[in-house]
Motif scaffolding. Structure first.
Motif, mmCIF file in Angstrom:
data_model
loop_
_atom_site.group_PDB
_atom_site.id
_atom_site.type_symbol
_atom_site.label_atom_id
_atom_site.label_comp_id
_atom_site.label_asym_id
_atom_site.label_seq_id
_atom_site.Cartn_x
_atom_site.Cartn_y
_atom_site.Cartn_z
ATOM 1 N N GLY A 1 41.527 -22.504 92.464
ATOM 2 C CA GLY A 1 42.489 -21.989 91.501
ATOM 3 C C GLY A 1 43.765 -22.790 91.392
ATOM 4 O O GLY A 1 44.686 -22.390 90.668
ATOM 5 N N ASP A 2 43.856 -23.934 92.088
ATOM 6 C CA ASP A 2 45.090 -24.727 92.058
ATOM 7 C C ASP A 2 45.132 -25.732 90.910
ATOM 8 O O ASP A 2 46.055 -26.538 90.809
ATOM 9 C CB ASP A 2 45.307 -25.443 93.389
ATOM 10 N N GLY A 3 44.114 -25.702 90.037
ATOM 11 C CA GLY A 3 44.081 -26.611 88.898
ATOM 12 C C GLY A 3 43.218 -27.836 89.100
ATOM 13 O O GLY A 3 43.023 -28.615 88.161
ATOM 14 N N HIS A 4 42.687 -28.018 90.303
ATOM 15 C CA HIS A 4 41.838 -29.169 90.602
ATOM 16 C C HIS A 4 40.445 -28.693 91.009
ATOM 17 O O HIS A 4 40.226 -27.511 91.268
ATOM 18 C CB HIS A 4 42.437 -30.006 91.737
ATOM 19 N N GLN A 5 39.519 -29.630 91.076
ATOM 20 C CA GLN A 5 38.206 -29.353 91.644
ATOM 21 C C GLN A 5 37.881 -30.437 92.656
ATOM 22 O O GLN A 5 38.386 -31.562 92.567
ATOM 23 C CB GLN A 5 37.140 -29.269 90.554
ATOM 24 N N TYR A 6 37.032 -30.079 93.619
ATOM 25 C CA TYR A 6 36.844 -30.925 94.794
ATOM 26 C C TYR A 6 35.353 -31.158 95.049
ATOM 27 O O TYR A 6 34.682 -30.315 95.653
ATOM 28 C CB TYR A 6 37.483 -30.254 96.010
ATOM 29 N N PRO A 7 34.812 -32.285 94.571
ATOM 30 C CA PRO A 7 33.422 -32.614 94.896
ATOM 31 C C PRO A 7 33.247 -32.695 96.414
ATOM 32 O O PRO A 7 34.096 -33.246 97.126
ATOM 33 C CB PRO A 7 33.217 -33.980 94.233
ATOM 34 N N ALA A 8 32.149 -32.128 96.898
ATOM 35 C CA ALA A 8 31.933 -32.070 98.345
ATOM 36 C C ALA A 8 30.449 -32.202 98.650
ATOM 37 O O ALA A 8 29.590 -32.001 97.786
ATOM 38 C CB ALA A 8 32.480 -30.762 98.911
ATOM 39 N N ARG A 9 30.171 -32.518 99.898
ATOM 40 C CA ARG A 9 28.798 -32.682 100.374
ATOM 41 C C ARG A 9 28.576 -31.738 101.555
ATOM 42 O O ARG A 9 29.442 -31.589 102.424
ATOM 43 C CB ARG A 9 28.568 -34.134 100.794
#
Length: 228
Positions: free
Chosen positions: A43-51
């Motif tokens: 919800g902070d305005g970003h998205q975080y690709p992860a594995r």
């Protein structure tokens, strides 16, 4: 787009552990495995690709390897207020307003409204917003505010200067260039004349949405489209 999961914690490149309902969704429902790629947001305005690095019964460990900031929010504020409709229609309303980029939703108590939910419902409503955000790709959560009486809401000084009230007999003009706006919809029986007068005194403009009688959720969604 990779499958999206919401986490209620700060995110940055590096290891992160998720717990709770999202673990069941990730490991059991979606059947992800070690090494699979997912996308986290908080919800902070970003998205975080992860594995995915490790999966256990109660938690999943992931490695965030990037931070992305796609432009999916409206470039201005759009607030919506309306009495909540009955049953599943309330969930439908919150989901669609989220998908349309609405900034905040305020449930209203008016003279003719029937459903007056208590604050304990906020968590349930927020879950609807999270699920809709996962689906539509929003990285900022629509704010769902506590129930407010109409006189208190319509007179709030912090409301945007453009204030639109859906009401029969109002203007039929097309909206001006888009900008910060608050829109309000009445209950199934409409706003009373006293409530309309209160709105006029506080600078609200009346807008007629057409010759047919619309349900609360239909009118709110129509306004979100017009002014979003």
């Amino acid at each position: 787009m990779a499958e999206r999961f919401y986490v209620n914690c700060p995110l940055r490149p590096g290891p992160v552990v998720i717990q709770g309902a999202e673990v069941h969704h990730l490991a059991v429902v979606c059947r992800f495995r070690l090494g699979d790629a997912v996308c986290l947001f908080n919800g902070d305005g970003h998205q975080y690709p992860a594995r995915i690095e490790k999966i256990s019964r109660d938690e999943v460990m992931l490695e965030v390897f990037a931070v992305e900031s796609p432009a999916r929010e409206l470039p201005f504020r759009l607030d919506v207020a309306a009495p909540l409709p009955r049953g599943d229609r309330a969930q439908f309303l919150l989901e669609k307003l989220t998908e349309l980029g609405v900034t905040s939703f305020t449930p209203l108590r008016t003279a003719r409204s029937i459903i007056h939910p208590c604050k304990t419902k906020l968590g349930k409503w927020q879950r609807y917003v999270i699920e809709a955000s996962k689906q539509c790709g929003r990285n900022v959560l629509m704010e769902v505010r506590p129930l407010l009486e109409w006189p208190a809401f319509c007179s709030r000084p912090e409301l945007p200067p453009r204030r639109i009230l859906a009401h029969p007999g109002g203007e039929k003009k097309s909206p001006e260039p888009l900008g910060d706006t608050v829109v309000a919809v009445g209950p199934e029986g409409g706003f009373t004349e006293e409530e309309v007068a209160q709105a006029r005194e506080m600078g609200w403009r009346l807008l007629d949405l057409g010759p047919r009688i619309l349900r609360v959720e239909t009118a709110a969604i129509a306004l979100a489209v017009l002014f979003g």
